[in-house]
Design a protein around this motif. Structure first.
Motif, PDB file in Angstrom:
ATOM      1  N   ILE A   2     -69.276 -18.722   0.221  1.00  0.00           N
ATOM      2  CA  ILE A   2     -68.365 -19.863   0.029  1.00  0.00           C
ATOM      3  C   ILE A   2     -67.341 -19.548  -1.069  1.00  0.00           C
ATOM      4  O   ILE A   2     -66.144 -19.772  -0.910  1.00  0.00           O
ATOM      5  CB  ILE A   2     -69.170 -21.141  -0.322  1.00  0.00           C
ATOM      6  CG1 ILE A   2     -69.981 -21.586   0.897  1.00  0.00           C
ATOM      7  CG2 ILE A   2     -68.250 -22.254  -0.811  1.00  0.00           C
ATOM      8  CD1 ILE A   2     -71.066 -22.611   0.589  1.00  0.00           C
ATOM      9  N   PHE A   3     -67.840 -18.965  -2.153  1.00  0.00           N
ATOM     10  CA  PHE A   3     -66.969 -18.617  -3.288  1.00  0.00           C
ATOM     11  C   PHE A   3     -65.862 -17.642  -2.854  1.00  0.00           C
ATOM     12  O   PHE A   3     -64.687 -17.839  -3.151  1.00  0.00           O
ATOM     13  CB  PHE A   3     -67.832 -18.006  -4.396  1.00  0.00           C
ATOM     14  CG  PHE A   3     -67.063 -17.497  -5.580  1.00  0.00           C
ATOM     15  CD1 PHE A   3     -66.509 -18.394  -6.483  1.00  0.00           C
ATOM     16  CD2 PHE A   3     -66.905 -16.143  -5.797  1.00  0.00           C
ATOM     17  CE1 PHE A   3     -65.794 -17.927  -7.592  1.00  0.00           C
ATOM     18  CE2 PHE A   3     -66.190 -15.665  -6.893  1.00  0.00           C
ATOM     19  CZ  PHE A   3     -65.631 -16.566  -7.796  1.00  0.00           C
ATOM     20  N   VAL A   4     -66.256 -16.619  -2.122  1.00  0.00           N
ATOM     21  CA  VAL A   4     -65.293 -15.605  -1.680  1.00  0.00           C
ATOM     22  C   VAL A   4     -64.282 -16.214  -0.707  1.00  0.00           C
ATOM     23  O   VAL A   4     -63.078 -15.960  -0.794  1.00  0.00           O
ATOM     24  CB  VAL A   4     -66.047 -14.410  -1.044  1.00  0.00           C
ATOM     25  CG1 VAL A   4     -65.091 -13.449  -0.370  1.00  0.00           C
ATOM     26  CG2 VAL A   4     -66.867 -13.671  -2.098  1.00  0.00           C
ATOM     27  N   VAL A   5     -64.769 -17.060   0.185  1.00  0.00           N
ATOM     28  CA  VAL A   5     -63.876 -17.704   1.162  1.00  0.00           C
ATOM     29  C   VAL A   5     -62.879 -18.619   0.440  1.00  0.00           C
ATOM     30  O   VAL A   5     -61.687 -18.614   0.734  1.00  0.00           O
ATOM     31  CB  VAL A   5     -64.691 -18.492   2.212  1.00  0.00           C
ATOM     32  CG1 VAL A   5     -63.785 -19.379   3.051  1.00  0.00           C
ATOM     33  CG2 VAL A   5     -65.464 -17.531   3.116  1.00  0.00           C
ATOM     34  N   GLN A   6     -63.383 -19.377  -0.552  1.00  0.00           N
ATOM     35  CA  GLN A   6     -62.491 -20.277  -1.295  1.00  0.00           C
ATOM     36  C   GLN A   6     -61.401 -19.524  -2.044  1.00  0.00           C
ATOM     37  O   GLN A   6     -60.313 -20.037  -2.254  1.00  0.00           O
ATOM     38  CB  GLN A   6     -63.297 -21.141  -2.267  1.00  0.00           C
ATOM     39  CG  GLN A   6     -63.919 -22.335  -1.554  1.00  0.00           C
ATOM     40  CD  GLN A   6     -64.877 -23.109  -2.437  1.00  0.00           C
ATOM     41  OE1 GLN A   6     -65.304 -22.626  -3.482  1.00  0.00           O
ATOM     42  NE2 GLN A   6     -65.221 -24.307  -2.012  1.00  0.00           N
ATOM     43  N   LYS A   7     -61.708 -18.286  -2.446  1.00  0.00           N
ATOM     44  CA  LYS A   7     -60.710 -17.456  -3.128  1.00  0.00           C
ATOM     45  C   LYS A   7     -59.741 -16.833  -2.135  1.00  0.00           C
ATOM     46  O   LYS A   7     -58.840 -16.089  -2.512  1.00  0.00           O
ATOM     47  CB  LYS A   7     -61.408 -16.304  -3.869  1.00  0.00           C
ATOM     48  CG  LYS A   7     -61.927 -16.654  -5.219  1.00  0.00           C
ATOM     49  CD  LYS A   7     -62.120 -15.400  -6.090  1.00  0.00           C
ATOM     50  CE  LYS A   7     -62.855 -14.290  -5.346  1.00  0.00           C
ATOM     51  NZ  LYS A   7     -63.197 -13.145  -6.197  1.00  0.00           N
ATOM     52  N   ASN A   8     -60.017 -17.056  -0.845  1.00  0.00           N
ATOM     53  CA  ASN A   8     -59.236 -16.425   0.207  1.00  0.00           C
ATOM     54  C   ASN A   8     -59.398 -14.916   0.229  1.00  0.00           C
ATOM     55  O   ASN A   8     -58.501 -14.182   0.651  1.00  0.00           O
ATOM     56  CB  ASN A   8     -57.754 -16.757   0.045  1.00  0.00           C
ATOM     57  CG  ASN A   8     -57.295 -17.632   1.185  1.00  0.00           C
ATOM     58  OD1 ASN A   8     -57.972 -17.697   2.217  1.00  0.00           O
ATOM     59  ND2 ASN A   8     -56.167 -18.285   1.022  1.00  0.00           N
ATOM     60  N   ALA A   9     -60.534 -14.436  -0.269  1.00  0.00           N
ATOM     61  CA  ALA A   9     -60.777 -12.998  -0.304  1.00  0.00           C
ATOM     62  C   ALA A   9     -61.597 -12.592   0.925  1.00  0.00           C
ATOM     63  O   ALA A   9     -62.086 -13.445   1.679  1.00  0.00           O
ATOM     64  CB  ALA A   9     -61.530 -12.640  -1.579  1.00  0.00           C
ATOM     65  N   LEU A  10     -61.732 -11.289   1.135  1.00  0.00           N
ATOM     66  CA  LEU A  10     -62.499 -10.791   2.278  1.00  0.00           C
ATOM     67  C   LEU A  10     -63.989 -10.967   2.020  1.00  0.00           C
ATOM     68  O   LEU A  10     -64.459 -10.765   0.901  1.00  0.00           O
ATOM     69  CB  LEU A  10     -62.210  -9.306   2.481  1.00  0.00           C
ATOM     70  CG  LEU A  10     -60.772  -8.943   2.867  1.00  0.00           C
ATOM     71  CD1 LEU A  10     -60.586  -7.427   2.802  1.00  0.00           C
ATOM     72  CD2 LEU A  10     -60.472  -9.445   4.273  1.00  0.00           C
ATOM     73  N   VAL A  11     -64.720 -11.322   3.065  1.00  0.00           N
ATOM     74  CA  VAL A  11     -66.172 -11.386   2.968  1.00  0.00           C
ATOM     75  C   VAL A  11     -66.714 -10.039   3.444  1.00  0.00           C
ATOM     76  O   VAL A  11     -66.360  -9.577   4.522  1.00  0.00           O
ATOM     77  CB  VAL A  11     -66.747 -12.504   3.859  1.00  0.00           C
ATOM     78  CG1 VAL A  11     -68.262 -12.561   3.716  1.00  0.00           C
ATOM     79  CG2 VAL A  11     -66.136 -13.844   3.510  1.00  0.00           C
TER      80      VAL A  11
END
Ligand SMILES: [Fe+2]
Ligand SMILES: [Fe+2]
Length: 191
Positions: free
Chosen positions: A165-174
């Protein structure tokens, strides 16, 4: 190297904050190891040394990985910081003389996880997220879970979900390994 020597060498190589974080992870990992019946010495060493490759500047990590023959994909190219886990897994042997495969694997897997994580892998991954110096929204919820839950899979599943969730919220790659780790656990729990 004795554990004392490892600690001294690490302290010499890392900045103050990273060293303090490393000690925090080592101590947290030992607590979790006690609770979940994992080898406490291995937990301490893996926790202590998990970030040993952070002695390099972030922008030097790709060159360090290439130098060591570490192959990496698009996600790591985009987020080179992830490489410190793979580089660290080699440096524990090179610099600190660790040849224990379980410790090496736990260090390798500590940033993005993996499918089929061992109890030691899970403990290091989680200790890295909740050690006392960590401060981010949601960390207290995870710390509380570590106290209240007797189920390491439940704990790690929550931790993996929170990181995704944190990575997605940052708009970064999972990283696909994190999705794999979570799916693998969910399938195991549901079957
Ligand atoms: Fe790390
Ligand atoms: Fe860390």
């Amino acid at each position: 190297m004795t554990v004392d020597e490892m600690r001294r060498e690490l302290q010499r190589r890392l900045n103050k904050n990273r060293f303090a974080h490393s000690i925090g992870v080592a101590n947290t990992a030992v607590k979790l190891a006690k609770k979940f019946g994992v080898d406490e010495d291995k937990a301490y060493i893996a926790g202590l040394l998990h970030d040993c490759a952070r002695e390099f500047e972030d922008n030097d990590l790709p060159a360090q990985a290439i130098k060591r023959g570490i192959k990496f994909g698009e996600v790591e190219k985009n987020s080179p910081l992830l490489l410190h886990a793979y580089i660290g897994a080699q440096m524990v042997t090179e610099i600190y003389g660790v040849d224990d495969k379980e410790i090496i694997q736990a260090i390798y897997r500590h940033t993005v996880g993996a499918r089929n994580m061992t109890a030691l892998d899970k403990i290091i991954y989680f200790a890295d997220m909740i050690e006392p110096h960590r401060n981010y929204p949601g960390v207290d919820k995870l710390r509380e879970l570590a106290e209240t839950s007797d189920n390491l899979d439940e704990i790690i599943l929550t931790a993996l979900s929170e990181s995704i969730i944190f990575v997605v919220q940052k708009n970064a790659l999972v990283h696909p390994a994190t999705i794999d780790a979570r799916n693998y656990l969910l399938l195991g729990i549901k079957s």
